[in-house]
Design an enzyme around this catalytic site. Sequence first.
Site, short mmCIF file in Angstrom:
data_model
loop_
_atom_site.label_atom_id
_atom_site.label_comp_id
_atom_site.label_asym_id
_atom_site.label_seq_id
_atom_site.Cartn_x
_atom_site.Cartn_y
_atom_site.Cartn_z
N GLU A 115 0.81 -1.22 0.00
CA GLU A 115 0.00 0.00 0.00
C GLU A 115 0.84 1.28 0.00
O GLU A 115 0.38 2.34 0.40
CB GLU A 115 -0.93 0.02 1.21
CG GLU A 115 -1.98 -1.07 1.17
CD GLU A 115 -3.10 -0.79 2.15
OE1 GLU A 115 -4.21 -0.44 1.71
OE2 GLU A 115 -2.86 -0.90 3.37
N HIS A 134 -0.39 5.56 7.81
CA HIS A 134 -1.56 4.75 7.44
C HIS A 134 -1.71 3.66 8.48
O HIS A 134 -0.74 2.96 8.79
CB HIS A 134 -1.41 4.12 6.06
CG HIS A 134 -2.42 3.04 5.81
ND1 HIS A 134 -3.78 3.29 5.89
CD2 HIS A 134 -2.30 1.72 5.51
CE1 HIS A 134 -4.43 2.17 5.64
NE2 HIS A 134 -3.56 1.20 5.42
N HIS A 136 -4.69 0.85 10.71
CA HIS A 136 -6.00 0.20 10.86
C HIS A 136 -6.43 0.34 12.31
O HIS A 136 -7.04 -0.57 12.86
CB HIS A 136 -5.92 -1.27 10.46
CG HIS A 136 -5.22 -1.51 9.15
ND1 HIS A 136 -4.48 -2.63 8.90
CD2 HIS A 136 -5.16 -0.75 8.02
CE1 HIS A 136 -3.97 -2.57 7.66
NE2 HIS A 136 -4.37 -1.43 7.11
N HIS A 205 -11.52 -0.36 6.32
CA HIS A 205 -10.07 -0.50 6.24
C HIS A 205 -9.35 0.21 7.40
O HIS A 205 -8.82 -0.45 8.27
CB HIS A 205 -9.63 0.08 4.89
CG HIS A 205 -8.19 -0.14 4.56
ND1 HIS A 205 -7.72 -0.12 3.27
CD2 HIS A 205 -7.10 -0.37 5.34
CE1 HIS A 205 -6.41 -0.35 3.26
NE2 HIS A 205 -6.02 -0.51 4.52
#
Length: 275
Positions: A115, A134, A136, A205
């Site tokens: 990603e 980034h 989760h 996500h």
Amino acid sequence: MIQCCCGMPHDLGRRGLLAMAIAAAVVPARGHAAPASAGPADPAVLDDLVVANHILFDQGVVDGFGHISVRHDKDPNRYLLARSMAPALVAADDIMEFDLDSVPVDPRGRTPYLERFIHGEIYKLRPDVVAIVHSHSPSVIPFADTKIALKPMNHIAGFLGTGAPVFDIRGAGGPATDMLIRNNALGKALAVTLGPHPVALMRGHGSVAVAQSIRHVVFRAVYTEVNARVEAQALAMGGKPEFLNPQEAEAAMKTNDGLVGRPWELWKRHAEAKS
Ligand SMILES: [Zn+2]
């Protein structure tokens, strides 16, 4: 709503679609020469990037997944990101350099994160951004999935005052993706949704946070998770939270932006004591 070339209707608008088409067109062909290096990064930046990986795990923002990058201090068209691995285990030698199409400069057999396109495409659209997380982080996901707005519950989360838009991958990727931002077109669509905001949520996500430095983005990633937890508690009590208004949020963010060193030192000591 616009009918995209992928056959899916979505609401990115003509500018967003054009940007996505350009992004897709600039992906180097297979066998294309690796991009040139910007040279050695500032050792202090590299050290902060490694420490930030450890802090984000220690603070419950990332687990085996999630990542943090920083724009290269010698070239705004390069960024630095660990190889594909658990953030808590990252060391200086795991840091890779990428161009903004997320092509690795010198992989040396190291596998990049699937990603990584999140990072390259946000750096393209946001010249003000120096670092990106980034994750989760679990408390944020209910807000991404229900579209209940994530808003600042207290002054520490003033950076959420402009709102946190929700990215739905179905718009750019159709109804059958694996939810991952695995190419530049999807990264571009996420960057367009983020727009000028410090945080965007990703349905099904996680989220992204952006800021002007590694320390600022770690602060935002940690307190996005904390704010989500606190807001969920308030909603569970059955109340209607009184959020900071936009003026309060902006003023609080300016104050906090000058204070990120304080939690950073604490989090660093705590994380490094465990590693
Ligand atoms: Zn992810």
